[in-house]
Design a protein around this motif. Structure first.
Motif, PDB file in Angstrom:
ATOM      1  N   GLN A 396      87.427 -19.372 -27.640  1.00  0.00           N
ATOM      2  CA  GLN A 396      87.146 -18.878 -27.063  1.00  0.00           C
ATOM      3  C   GLN A 396      88.489 -17.391 -26.253  1.00  0.00           C
ATOM      4  O   GLN A 396      89.001 -17.046 -25.886  1.00  0.00           O
ATOM      5  N   GLN A 397      89.334 -18.185 -27.166  1.00  0.00           N
ATOM      6  CA  GLN A 397      90.808 -17.478 -27.304  1.00  0.00           C
ATOM      7  C   GLN A 397      90.462 -15.886 -28.508  1.00  0.00           C
ATOM      8  O   GLN A 397      91.179 -14.905 -28.116  1.00  0.00           O
ATOM      9  N   GLN A 405      92.282  -5.726 -32.183  1.00  0.00           N
ATOM     10  CA  GLN A 405      92.698  -7.027 -32.836  1.00  0.00           C
ATOM     11  C   GLN A 405      91.696  -7.868 -33.532  1.00  0.00           C
ATOM     12  O   GLN A 405      92.089  -9.343 -34.629  1.00  0.00           O
ATOM     13  N   GLN A 406      90.192  -8.597 -32.663  1.00  0.00           N
ATOM     14  CA  GLN A 406      89.567  -8.912 -32.933  1.00  0.00           C
ATOM     15  C   GLN A 406      88.936  -8.886 -34.589  1.00  0.00           C
ATOM     16  O   GLN A 406      88.225  -9.922 -35.594  1.00  0.00           O
ATOM     17  N   LEU A 407      88.606  -7.641 -34.431  1.00  0.00           N
ATOM     18  CA  LEU A 407      88.313  -6.602 -36.160  1.00  0.00           C
ATOM     19  C   LEU A 407      89.511  -7.142 -36.750  1.00  0.00           C
ATOM     20  O   LEU A 407      88.480  -7.909 -38.413  1.00  0.00           O
ATOM     21  N   ASN A 411      88.010  -9.474 -40.619  1.00  0.00           N
ATOM     22  CA  ASN A 411      88.244  -9.170 -41.734  1.00  0.00           C
ATOM     23  C   ASN A 411      88.780  -9.744 -43.032  1.00  0.00           C
ATOM     24  O   ASN A 411      89.022  -9.669 -43.955  1.00  0.00           O
ATOM     25  N   THR A 412      89.777 -10.398 -42.043  1.00  0.00           N
ATOM     26  CA  THR A 412      90.651 -11.496 -42.811  1.00  0.00           C
ATOM     27  C   THR A 412      90.722 -12.285 -42.899  1.00  0.00           C
ATOM     28  O   THR A 412      90.153 -12.909 -43.910  1.00  0.00           O
ATOM     29  N   LEU A 413      89.122 -12.721 -42.388  1.00  0.00           N
ATOM     30  CA  LEU A 413      88.826 -14.049 -42.022  1.00  0.00           C
ATOM     31  C   LEU A 413      87.520 -14.088 -43.432  1.00  0.00           C
ATOM     32  O   LEU A 413      87.902 -14.623 -44.504  1.00  0.00           O
ATOM     33  N   LYS A 414      87.165 -12.276 -43.372  1.00  0.00           N
ATOM     34  CA  LYS A 414      85.537 -12.426 -44.231  1.00  0.00           C
ATOM     35  C   LYS A 414      86.209 -12.660 -45.823  1.00  0.00           C
ATOM     36  O   LYS A 414      85.767 -13.149 -46.298  1.00  0.00           O
ATOM     37  N   ALA A 415      87.328 -12.276 -45.921  1.00  0.00           N
ATOM     38  CA  ALA A 415      88.368 -11.575 -47.624  1.00  0.00           C
ATOM     39  C   ALA A 415      88.191 -12.824 -47.707  1.00  0.00           C
ATOM     40  O   ALA A 415      88.833 -13.312 -48.983  1.00  0.00           O
ATOM     41  N   HIS A 416      88.949 -13.888 -46.950  1.00  0.00           N
ATOM     42  CA  HIS A 416      89.709 -15.200 -47.114  1.00  0.00           C
ATOM     43  C   HIS A 416      88.358 -16.223 -47.621  1.00  0.00           C
ATOM     44  O   HIS A 416      88.385 -16.999 -48.890  1.00  0.00           O
ATOM     45  N   LEU A 417      87.185 -16.063 -47.490  1.00  0.00           N
ATOM     46  CA  LEU A 417      85.770 -16.575 -47.431  1.00  0.00           C
ATOM     47  C   LEU A 417      85.458 -16.454 -48.236  1.00  0.00           C
ATOM     48  O   LEU A 417      84.869 -16.809 -49.248  1.00  0.00           O
ATOM     49  N   VAL A 418      85.314 -14.900 -49.010  1.00  0.00           N
ATOM     50  CA  VAL A 418      84.794 -14.206 -50.151  1.00  0.00           C
ATOM     51  C   VAL A 418      85.641 -14.481 -50.916  1.00  0.00           C
ATOM     52  O   VAL A 418      85.224 -14.987 -52.587  1.00  0.00           O
ATOM     53  N   ASP A 419      87.169 -14.719 -51.464  1.00  0.00           N
ATOM     54  CA  ASP A 419      88.383 -15.266 -52.201  1.00  0.00           C
ATOM     55  C   ASP A 419      88.159 -16.689 -52.263  1.00  0.00           C
ATOM     56  O   ASP A 419      88.142 -16.755 -53.810  1.00  0.00           O
ATOM     57  N   ARG A 420      88.029 -17.518 -51.490  1.00  0.00           N
ATOM     58  CA  ARG A 420      87.093 -18.826 -51.941  1.00  0.00           C
ATOM     59  C   ARG A 420      85.344 -19.413 -52.290  1.00  0.00           C
ATOM     60  O   ARG A 420      85.289 -20.192 -52.822  1.00  0.00           O
ATOM     61  N   GLY A 421      85.090 -17.689 -52.195  1.00  0.00           N
ATOM     62  CA  GLY A 421      83.788 -18.208 -52.481  1.00  0.00           C
ATOM     63  C   GLY A 421      82.543 -18.268 -51.600  1.00  0.00           C
ATOM     64  O   GLY A 421      81.322 -19.213 -52.115  1.00  0.00           O
TER      65      GLY A 421
END
Length: 429
Positions: A396-397, A405-407, A411-421
């Motif tokens: 919601q936030q 800001q959403q983008l 991108n930050t969340l996507k990069a983090h998930l990719v790094d973690r596999g």
């Protein structure tokens, strides 16, 4: 210098400890005689005062428990309304005591300012709740969105207005008494409004977090009275001469057992275990969800010491029942201190009850003195041991942010998930 000394002398005379005591002792306390219905008086006229009080308390207790079941059946909105009404009545009872004690001084604006501060504090707390739990509704309506955005500033401006009104109302001869009542009002707000706000927060976590703690306090109050009435011999505390160790211990074991049984029954129903959420499509509250692990039966090994006693090696129970032991233990061992605190308060002002609203029981505050302390414990307990991050509130936030800001967050969340596999494995799946 002479003028200053005479002013200090005048102020000192009205605010000195000795004179305050004499004037206080001459003030009229709140009337607290029980208004027992005439029907009960006639029906119980042949009984001694001890047994008459027992029957009056018992009948009114059953009536209040029935009313409690009815408001639970009516749903969360009615419960929140009742909590609000109880809060207002408790505030009124405590403020009335202060007004009667210092009535002879005719302090200007005291009642008006007291109720104004109650309005300000409720606006602040309930505004926070509306923004937190009705976020999408607030964002959908333009006036609500503006009020939500500047909510804390508006709340501070309202309180500042009351603060200035209090300063302007100060009278030279009654400075100390006016500050007494200013502190009286704020302590009352802290005790009553804050705790009732926490009760509503507990309700939104699931009705079971509202019903079980309140029921445990009610059970402890009833069973402690019953054990004390029939078996009580040893006084427990001087603040409450009628409280006994027999009632205190009997109430503890009864409440723990009651909490386990009530939790077992309620944990099987989604309407009690699911968080109370607002459905934007229907503009109503919903309590439908997939039960969490707290409300799913699990098998536990019984300690070896107890296996020979109960004859079982394992037992199936809900994890919430284990938490209910903590809730019922607090309701039995620490909760009564809320009542002792209230007893000390009433003794300080030489009154029997906060009011005479309920025959045989006193005022509403007399029934909720332990409930407010319990509400704070439950809220702290949930925040410390139960509640985790809420994905729906984060989303919601996230949706209220600007597209750039959403983008960036995406991108930050996507990069983090990719790094973690994690993201790669999801795409492969």
């Amino acid at each position: 210098l002479q003028e200053s000394e005479s002013e200090n002398k005048l102020d000192g005379e009205t605010a000195s400890d000795s004179e305050s005591k004499s004037e206080f002792s001459g003030s009229s306390p709140v009337p607290t005689s029980d208004d027992t219905p005439e029907v009960l008086n006639r029906a119980l006229s042949n009984l001694s005062s001890r047994w008459k009080n027992w029957w009056v308390r018992g009948i009114l207790t059953l009536a209040m428990i029935t009313f409690f079941f009815i408001i639970i059946y009516l749903g969360p909105m009615v419960l929140m309304t009742i909590v609000m009404c109880v809060q207002i009545k408790c505030f009124h009872e405590i403020i009335t005591i202060g007004y009667n004690v210092y009535h002879s001084y005719d302090l200007p604006w005291f009642r008006t300012l007291s109720w104004y501060f109650l309005l300000c504090v409720n606006y602040f707390f309930y505004g926070e709740t509306v923004t937190d739990y009705f976020f999408t509704l607030v964002q959908r309506e333009e006036p609500l969105r503006i009020l939500s955005k500047y909510h804390r500033f508006i709340s501070f401006a309202l309180y500042l207005t009351g603060f200035c009104m209090f300063v302007l109302s100060l009278v030279k001869k009654h400075y100390r008494l006016q500050f007494y009542m200013f502190g009286w009002t704020h302590v009352t707000l802290l005790i009553v409004v804050t705790q009732s706000h926490l009760i509503i927060h507990n309700l939104f976590e699931g009705m079971i977090w509202f019903i079980v703690p309140i029921s445990c306090v009610i059970c402890n109050d009833i069973m402690a009275y019953m054990f004390g009435f029939f078996f009580g011999r040893t006084p427990l505390i001087k603040l409450s001469p009628k409280k006994t160790w027999e009632g205190f211990i009997g109430g503890f074991f009864s409440t723990v057992l009651f909490g386990l049984l009530l939790s077992y029954v309620m944990s099987g129903y989604r309407c009690f275990t699911c968080p109370v959420e607002f459905n934007n499509d229907t503009n109503s509250f919903t309590v439908d969800c997939e039960p969490s692990e707290l409300f799913q039966l699990q098998e536990y090994n019984i300690p070896v010491v107890l296996q020979s006693v109960v004859g079982w090696k394992t037992v199936r129970m809900y994890p919430f029942q284990i938490h209910s032991i903590a809730l019922s233990t607090f309701a039995s061992l620490i909760g009564p201190f809320g009542g002792f605190f209230a007893s000390g308060f009433k003794r300080a002002f030489k009154i029997k009850d906060f009011a005479n609203t309920i025959p045989g029981h006193g005022g509403i505050m007399d029934r909720f003195d332990c409930q407010y302390l319990m509400a704070t414990f439950v809220n702290v307990y949930i925040a410390s041991f139960i509640r985790g991050p809420n994905p729906s509130k984060l989303i919601q936030q996230f949706l209220t942010l600007r597209p750039d800001q959403q983008l960036h967050i995406f991108n930050t969340l996507k990069a983090h998930l990719v790094d973690r596999g994690i993201l790669g494995s999801l795409e492969d799946a």
